[in-house]
Design an enzyme around this catalytic site. Sequence first.
Site, short mmCIF file in Angstrom:
data_model
loop_
_atom_site.label_atom_id
_atom_site.label_comp_id
_atom_site.label_asym_id
_atom_site.label_seq_id
_atom_site.Cartn_x
_atom_site.Cartn_y
_atom_site.Cartn_z
N SER A 197 0.82 -1.21 0.00
CA SER A 197 0.00 0.00 0.00
C SER A 197 0.85 1.26 0.00
CB SER A 197 -0.94 0.00 1.20
OG SER A 197 -0.20 -0.02 2.41
N GLU A 198 2.07 1.17 0.50
CA GLU A 198 2.96 2.32 0.53
C GLU A 198 4.41 1.85 0.51
OE1 GLU A 198 2.39 3.04 5.28
OE2 GLU A 198 0.82 3.68 3.91
N THR A 199 5.22 2.52 -0.27
CA THR A 199 6.65 2.22 -0.36
C THR A 199 7.40 3.53 -0.20
OG1 THR A 199 6.23 0.38 -1.87
CG2 THR A 199 8.48 1.20 -1.76
N HIS A 237 2.73 4.76 8.14
CA HIS A 237 3.35 3.45 8.35
C HIS A 237 4.71 3.35 7.68
CE1 HIS A 237 -0.81 2.23 9.38
NE2 HIS A 237 -0.18 1.47 10.24
#
Length: 166
Positions: A43-45, A74
């Site tokens: 979902s996020e990098t 996160h």
Amino acid sequence: MQWTPPIQQQPHRPYPEWTHSISSSAGLRDVQMQDMAREWGYSETAFLTSGPDEARRGRIRYFSPGAEVPFCGHATVATAVALAEKFGAGQFFLDPAAGEVVLATADSDQSVTASFTSVEPAATEIDPAVLERLLALLSLDASQLHPDFPGLIYGPSAPSRSRGHC
């Protein structure tokens, strides 16, 4: 450039987005970071595009599989843990598009803890056509909204090119 694939979910890293993907992403083009985020599918990098320098400051960018985003909580915590594991616990200063974030890290019982105060959110009015569509999805219309509570979007301030969110 050195990089390693995302670390898979582990007992002490309960969230799949807690991945320590890039040890140095300086020099990567936007399209390369976007392609990597899309390929990995988290979902996020987070990508450290510079630093940390001697003052423990670095520039960070975030990508979802579909777009660059101004801030991701996160991924910020995951990056803080990775930085503390590599450079030792203490404060780090990251500069995402949404504004400076000061991270506090500490060693704790065979793990690293990290905390930060989030960037200030911004409130913007929802485009009337978007609001109408959102309300329709909920089987509502604008007449059912309370007049003191207009349709607003809350989130970190973002560069104009960012269209995604975490």
